[in-house]
Design a protein around this motif. Structure first.
Motif, short mmCIF file in Angstrom:
data_model
loop_
_atom_site.label_atom_id
_atom_site.label_comp_id
_atom_site.label_asym_id
_atom_site.label_seq_id
_atom_site.Cartn_x
_atom_site.Cartn_y
_atom_site.Cartn_z
N SER A 11 0.70 -1.30 -0.08
CA SER A 11 -0.09 -0.05 -0.09
C SER A 11 0.80 1.24 0.04
CB SER A 11 -0.82 -0.04 1.34
OG SER A 11 -1.70 -1.14 1.44
N VAL A 12 0.53 2.16 -0.75
CA VAL A 12 1.52 3.45 -1.09
C VAL A 12 0.39 4.62 -1.11
CG1 VAL A 12 3.43 2.34 -1.74
CG2 VAL A 12 1.75 3.18 -3.49
N GLN A 13 0.89 5.71 -0.80
CA GLN A 13 -0.02 6.66 -1.53
C GLN A 13 0.16 7.32 -2.82
OE1 GLN A 13 1.06 9.80 1.52
NE2 GLN A 13 -0.85 9.30 2.71
N ALA A 14 -0.59 8.24 -3.29
CA ALA A 14 -0.74 8.56 -4.76
C ALA A 14 0.81 9.40 -4.86
CB ALA A 14 -1.71 9.51 -5.21
N GLY A 15 1.44 9.11 -5.99
CA GLY A 15 2.80 9.62 -6.32
C GLY A 15 3.90 8.93 -5.72
N GLY A 16 3.59 7.68 -4.97
CA GLY A 16 4.78 6.94 -4.52
C GLY A 16 5.25 5.63 -5.50
N SER A 17 6.01 4.83 -5.14
CA SER A 17 6.54 3.82 -6.04
C SER A 17 6.64 2.70 -5.44
CB SER A 17 8.11 4.28 -6.34
OG SER A 17 8.27 5.49 -6.96
N LEU A 18 6.53 1.49 -6.21
CA LEU A 18 6.86 0.05 -5.86
C LEU A 18 7.58 -0.43 -6.79
CD1 LEU A 18 3.15 -0.76 -4.23
CD2 LEU A 18 5.20 -0.60 -2.97
N ARG A 19 8.31 -1.71 -6.47
CA ARG A 19 8.73 -2.51 -7.45
C ARG A 19 8.25 -3.96 -7.19
NH1 ARG A 19 15.17 -4.21 -8.81
NH2 ARG A 19 15.03 -5.16 -6.75
N LEU A 20 7.68 -4.56 -8.22
CA LEU A 20 7.37 -5.76 -8.26
C LEU A 20 8.42 -6.82 -8.87
CD1 LEU A 20 3.64 -5.49 -9.36
CD2 LEU A 20 4.38 -5.03 -7.14
N SER A 21 8.53 -7.82 -8.29
CA SER A 21 9.39 -8.78 -8.66
C SER A 21 8.55 -10.13 -9.06
CB SER A 21 10.59 -9.26 -7.66
OG SER A 21 11.24 -8.16 -7.21
N CYS A 22 9.20 -10.91 -9.98
CA CYS A 22 8.53 -12.11 -10.48
C CYS A 22 9.74 -13.04 -10.63
CB CYS A 22 7.76 -12.17 -11.51
SG CYS A 22 7.13 -13.62 -12.42
N VAL A 23 9.70 -14.27 -9.65
CA VAL A 23 10.70 -15.18 -10.07
C VAL A 23 10.34 -16.26 -10.59
CG1 VAL A 23 12.37 -16.80 -8.86
CG2 VAL A 23 12.15 -14.49 -7.85
N ALA A 24 10.83 -16.79 -11.77
CA ALA A 24 10.63 -17.90 -12.58
C ALA A 24 11.29 -19.09 -12.40
CB ALA A 24 10.65 -17.49 -13.93
N SER A 25 10.67 -20.31 -12.25
CA SER A 25 11.60 -21.47 -12.19
C SER A 25 10.64 -22.58 -13.01
CB SER A 25 11.33 -21.98 -10.73
OG SER A 25 9.89 -22.25 -10.25
N GLY A 26 11.58 -23.77 -12.98
CA GLY A 26 10.94 -24.78 -14.02
C GLY A 26 11.44 -24.87 -15.61
N TYR A 27 10.67 -25.30 -16.58
CA TYR A 27 11.12 -25.18 -17.70
C TYR A 27 11.05 -23.62 -18.30
CZ TYR A 27 12.00 -26.90 -22.21
OH TYR A 27 12.78 -27.14 -23.62
N THR A 28 11.95 -22.65 -17.97
CA THR A 28 11.42 -21.45 -18.68
C THR A 28 12.13 -21.12 -20.00
OG1 THR A 28 13.54 -20.72 -17.49
CG2 THR A 28 11.57 -20.55 -16.37
N TYR A 29 12.98 -21.95 -20.66
CA TYR A 29 13.64 -21.79 -21.76
C TYR A 29 12.76 -21.40 -23.13
CZ TYR A 29 17.12 -23.82 -18.78
OH TYR A 29 17.81 -24.18 -17.62
#
Length: 125
Positions: A11-29
């Motif tokens: 949760s952030v206030q308007a004007g703020g920032s966030l960074r989302l991460s997504c870790v992939a595993s398995g057959y990603t090729y």
């Protein structure tokens, strides 16, 4: 099979920032594109950003251009979504997805084959 795990929402206030991460595993090729989608209550799922895993070309929805940046770290099998200048209308569940389709650039959810569980982003005014 590809497994995707998102993190970084909050949760952030308007004007703020966030960074989302997504870790992939398995057959990603064979994943040609990695994408971020979002879905707000009562609304359809919307493509936000995509990145080509090959040449790192990036694609954005008009609603986030200039504010969001997608990137990838191949060594960590991780895709990021840096979100700046957040607005209340960015509030949604954000999903990471992987596409084996050459059309993954167009941010259509039906072109994406694997999905994470989502991470909630809430922006207050």
């Amino acid at each position: 099979q590809v497994q995707l795990v998102e993190s970084g929402g909050g949760s952030v206030q308007a004007g703020g920032s966030l960074r989302l991460s997504c870790v992939a595993s398995g057959y990603t090729y064979n994943s040609r594109y990695m994408g971020w989608f979002r879905q707000a209550p009562g609304k359809e799922r919307e493509g936000v950003a995509a990145i080509s895993t090959g040449d790192t070309s990036k694609y954005y929805a008009d609603s986030v251009k200039g504010r969001f940046t997608i990137s990838q770290d191949n060594a960590k099998n991780t895709v990021y979504l840096q979100m700046n200048s957040l607005k209340p209308e960015d509030t949604a569940m954000y999903y990471c997805a992987a596409s084996i389709s050459p059309a993954g650039w167009n941010l259509w959810s039906h072109n994406y084959n694997y999905w994470g569980q989502g991470t909630q982003v809430t922006v207050s005014s």
